[in-house]
Every structure is written in structure tokens, then in C-alpha cells.
Design an enzyme around this catalytic site. Structure first.
Site, PDB file in Angstrom:
ATOM      1  CE  LYS A   1     -10.952  -2.937   1.678  1.00 23.79           C
ATOM      2  NZ  LYS A   1      -9.795  -2.371   1.328  1.00 23.79           N
TER       3      LYS A   1
ATOM      4  CG  ASP B   1      -4.062  -3.523  -3.837  1.00 22.98           C
ATOM      5  OD1 ASP B   1      -5.082  -4.232  -3.876  1.00 22.98           O
ATOM      6  OD2 ASP B   1      -4.054  -2.795  -2.682  1.00 22.98           O
ATOM      7  CD  GLU B   2      -7.447  -4.384  -6.052  1.00 22.00           C
ATOM      8  OE1 GLU B   2      -6.833  -4.975  -5.217  1.00 22.00           O
ATOM      9  OE2 GLU B   2      -8.042  -3.400  -5.671  1.00 22.00           O
TER      10      GLU B   2
ATOM     11  CE  LYS C   1      -3.166  -9.759  -3.825  1.00 22.83           C
ATOM     12  NZ  LYS C   1      -3.806  -8.220  -3.710  1.00 22.83           N
TER      13      LYS C   1
ATOM     14  CG  HIS D   1      -7.470  -9.693  -6.285  1.00 21.22           C
ATOM     15  ND1 HIS D   1      -8.706  -9.031  -6.657  1.00 21.22           N
ATOM     16  CD2 HIS D   1      -6.842  -9.079  -5.260  1.00 21.22           C
ATOM     17  CE1 HIS D   1      -8.680  -8.163  -5.374  1.00 21.22           C
ATOM     18  NE2 HIS D   1      -7.627  -8.060  -4.801  1.00 21.22           N
TER      19      HIS D   1
ATOM     20  CE  LYS E   1      -3.785  -2.149   0.340  1.00 21.80           C
ATOM     21  NZ  LYS E   1      -5.040  -2.139  -0.377  1.00 21.80           N
TER      22      LYS E   1
HETATM   23  C1  3PG Z   1      -6.911  -6.862  -1.463  1.00 20.49           C
HETATM   24  O1  3PG Z   1      -6.216  -6.864  -2.385  1.00 20.49           O
HETATM   25  O2  3PG Z   1      -7.440  -7.790  -0.915  1.00 20.49           O
HETATM   26  C2  3PG Z   1      -7.075  -5.636  -0.685  1.00 20.49           C
HETATM   27  O3  3PG Z   1      -6.314  -4.591  -1.327  1.00 20.49           O
HETATM   28  C3  3PG Z   1      -6.915  -5.607   0.668  1.00 20.49           C
HETATM   29  O4  3PG Z   1      -6.429  -4.225   1.103  1.00 20.49           O
HETATM   30  P1  3PG Z   1      -6.635  -4.129   2.711  1.00 20.49           P
HETATM   31  O5  3PG Z   1      -5.940  -4.867   3.616  1.00 20.49           O
HETATM   32  O6  3PG Z   1      -5.929  -2.871   2.920  1.00 20.49           O
HETATM   33  O7  3PG Z   1      -8.235  -3.836   2.821  1.00 20.49           O
END
Ligand code: 3PG
Length: 409
Positions: free
Chosen positions: A307, A178-179, A176, A266, A150
Site C-alpha cells: 500500500k 504497530d508503530e 510486532k 520501524h 491490528k
Molecule cells: C506496518 O507496521 O508496516 C503497518 O502497520 C502494516 O500494516 P498492514 O499490513 O495492515 O498494511
């Protein structure tokens, strides 16, 4: 002979038919609704074609075998899926095609799918799966613990790779892309992979094994090229967004003999298909298709703890269908990701068990003392939950965990 697609009460041979379970919302009675699906998706249409002979109907017509409440079971003869070229796209065009748009059906949901052995045998399935990932990481029993770098986008390759290094120092086994990150100008794939590979080499020299999944989601004709580029630069794992790329994309990677690393899958965009309980395709069906296509690890959710929206029972079933017996295919590693932090890990593991890759992006990078401490806190939380020790108790002599709980609990 009546051409009505009805065989209510008939027990179909699971090796002769691909059997689907749907729920339907419609003003039509459930039997008629089932017939509409069976005719549309096999030999019929809105009227009887004069070209439809009894012989064709008998051989290729789908059968409604159950129709009760809002649920129908439909069997499609295995011959409808014969031939070498159609594969998963063709399977989906049949069992999950036009039916979703039929005006007479307000909602239809493909809730489950059961493949005949003949179809399963055409696919190698996961090449690594749970066991392969555990072997690579030398981690036979405990959950794999990962992070998503991040911010999702914006870090240049060197800083990106430093995040991975810090996460490894904190004790994570996985990280990893991110998407939303693929090959943007500020973090091109090639530079990112080579810097991350240096971080992973360094960690390995220091005695810590870790892998990172690089997102190579792109158009069909470029994905193998992107995979080669990543592998030439030291990638230890590839990642693909299955619903934006397609199941065929996962399969292309899994079946390419030059790709000898695990494929992390993903599910970005899945909720457009899976979230409405009265319409779409359930996540367990997507899970079975990814397993068939050869994914090694698949995001299935966090059982309502993180979330993202969740139907907990469906997520539990997703875990079962990707890990339990599926006519000879190896099990895939379930990935729990989305809004997790160390304080949630005990509850998560009650649902997931130890065969899980737990991931936190914000829950690592948002730690008051930075990524390395965030990683340590996540690892400590997993260790505590694995040993059955209360998180707050464990946090008394694990200061990274203590600080994480102070911030988020
Ligand atoms: C994922 O790829 O699952 C999300 O980007 C998770 O991100 P987060 O842990 O900050 O919610």
C-alpha cells in the site's frame, strides 16, 4: 591558495574521506551548487570568514570531486568527524545539515553515503541481524513471516496477546506492535509484554518458535528504562521507530550490554524525508545509518507491491546496502511491510529473495476466518512461493490460502 572547495576529478581515498553523493535542483550551475554545500558544511559560510586560514581549509575543508548533470560528489575529511562524542547526530549535522535549507538550492537530496573504515569501526553494527534472527527462530533458509497486531490501537493486553497466540498457531514466526502503540492506558507496555510472553511460552511448549517486537519508542532518557521493563517481563525482541526517536536511540539500545535481544526498526515518518525525489535523504542512506547504529531488522518497503509509495529501484538498493558487504558490519534483515496479503507474496519474493521478514497486518487479521487462518494463509503463500509453486495451484489443497485469494484477488 584558492579557497574554492573544488577538487574536480580528484580520486579521494575512501579511508580518508567520508564521501557523499547528492542531487541538486538549482538555478546555480552544478559546480557552484556543489561548492555551496561543501563550504557550508565544512569550513565556510556565505562569505569568507577572516578567521579561516589556509591551514584550516586544507585540513578540514570538504572537496567537490564530481559535478555533472544534477549530481555532485563531496568528500569530507575524516578528521571532521573525530572525537568520541559526536557520533551519528554529528555526522548528520555535517552531511545532511544546513544544506537542505540553503535558499540558493531549490532541492538537494543525499542519495548515497560511503563511510571510511575508521568511522565504521566505531560502531558494533547489528548484534543479531539476518543470521541471529534465523538462529533464534530455527529457520535457516525461508523468509520470516510476521504480522502486525491490528487494530493498531485499541486491543487490551489479553486480547492483544491472544492475537499473537493465534498468529503463532497459524504458523507465523514473528509479530510486532504497530508503530503507534507504545504504552497507552488501554494497553500498557508492562501488561502487554507479560501477556504476549505467556502466549509465546505457550507456543514454544507446543513446539512453535515465535518472537514479538515490543515498541519502546520514547524520549531518550526513558528508552533504556522502557527496554528494562520489557525485558523483565519476558520481551524477546524490542522495536523502535528510528525517525521519531533518532538514530542515537537505536544505537543506545544496540550498545547496551544488558539488552540481549534483537532490535526491530520501524521507519514511520520516513516518507517526509525520502519521498520527494528532488529533496531529502534517500532510504538507502537511512538504511546504512540504521545498520551502523545497530538495528537488526529494518522496514525497507514492499517494492511497490503493497500500500505504500515506492521507488522500486531505490528499495532494491536499500535491500542491497543493508545486506551486502559494508566493511565488516553484519547484514540486517530487510522487512517488507505495508498493505501486503497472501496473494502478493509470489511477486514480492521475486524482488526480495528469501532473506526477508514478510509482514501483514490487515492481510492476516482481515482473513474471513480470523487471525489463525489468516496466518496460515500467509504461511502457505510463502511456502508456495519459496517452492516456486503457483499460488492458485497451491491454494487448491490449502483452504486458508484459497479463501484469502478469493477475498483479495
Ligand atoms: C506496518 O507496521 O508496516 C503497518 O502497520 C502494516 O500494516 P498492514 O499490513 O495492515 O498494511
Amino acid at each position: 591558495m584558492t579557497i574554492d572547495y573544488l577538487a574536480l576529478g580528484e580520486e579521494l581515498d575512501g579511508d580518508e574521506y567520508l564521501i557523499c553523493e547528492y542531487t541538486v535542483k538549482s538555478d546555480l550551475d552544478i559546480v557552484t551548487a556543489g561548492k555551496r554545500i561543501a563550504e557550508e558544511e565544512s569550513t565556510g559560510t556565505w562569505t569568507r570568514p577572516t578567521t579561516l586560514s589556509e591551514d584550516i581549509f586544507k585540513k578540514y575543508g570538504a572537496k567537490v570531486t564530481k559535478a555533472e548533470g544534477n549530481r555532485v560528489e563531496i568528500g569530507y575529511p575524516v578528521i571532521d568527524f573525530s572525537g568520541e562524542i559526536g557520533e551519528i547526530p554529528q555526522i548528520l549535522s555535517i552531511v545532511a545539515g544546513n544544506l537542505f535549507g540553503l535558499d540558493s538550492l531549490e532541492g538537494v537530496r543525499l542519495v548515497d553515503i560511503h563511510f571510511p573504515q575508521d568511522i565504521i569501526d566505531r560502531y558494533p553494527g547489528p548484534q543479531f541481524g539476518i543470521e541471529g534472527l534465523r538462529d533464534i527462530l530455527d529457520r535457516p533458509d525461508k523468509p520470516l513471516i510476521g504480522t502486525i497486531v491490528k487494530p493498531k490501537i485499541g486491543l487490551p493486553p489479553k486480547e492483544f496477546a491472544d492475537y499473537v497466540y493465534q498468529a503463532g498457531r497459524g504458523g507465523l514466526t514473528n509479530s510486532k506492535d504497530d508503530e503507534t502503540l507504545v504504552d497507552q492506558d488501554f494497553c500498557p507496555l508492562q501488561d502487554r509484554v507479560s501477556h504476549v510472553s505467556e502466549s509465546l511460552d505457550r507456543l514454544e511448549e507446543e513446539g512453535h518458535k515465535m518472537i514479538h517486537a515490543h515498541n519502546i519508542s520514547t524520549s531518550g532518557h526513558r528508552m533504556l528504562e522502557a527496554a528494562d521493563l520489557a525485558l523483565e517481563n519476558g520481551a524477546r525482541q524490542l522495536m523502535v521507530d528510528v525517525l521519531t526517536v533518532g538514530f542515537a536511540g537505536v544505537q543506545a539500545l544496540a550498545e547496551d550490554p544488558s539488552i540481549k535481544v534483537p532490535i526491530h526498526v520501524h521507519r514511520a515518518m520516513h516518507a517526509a524525508i525520502t519521498k520527494n525525489p528532488e529533496h531529502g535523504i534517500s532510504m538507502p542512506v537511512i538504511g546504512k545509518l540504521v545498520r551502523l547504529a545497530g538495528g537488526d531488522a529494518l522496514h525497507i518497503g514492499t517494492y511497490g507491491i503493497g500500500k505504500m509509495h515506492a521507488e522500486v529501484s531505490e528499495e532494491i538498493y536499500s535491500r542491497e546496502v543493508i545486506t551486502e558487504d559494508m566493511k565488516g558490519l553484519d547484514p540486517m534483515m530487510p522487512v517488507a511491510s505495508g498493505g501486503l496479503h497472501p496473494g502478493m507474496i509470489d511477486k514480492l519474493m521475486e524482488k526480495s529473495g528469501p532473506d526477508v521478514q514478510i509482514q501483514a497486518g490487515g492481510g492476516v487479521s482481515g482473513h474471513p476466518e480470523g487471525v489463525s487462518s489468516g496466518a496460515a494463509a500467509l504461511r502457505q503463500a510463502v511456502d508456495a512461493a519459496y517452492k516456486g509453486i503457483d499460488l492458485r495451484e497451491y491454494a487448491k489443497d490449502h483452504q486458508e490460502l484459497r479463501k484469502a485469494l478469493e477475498k483479495w484477488m
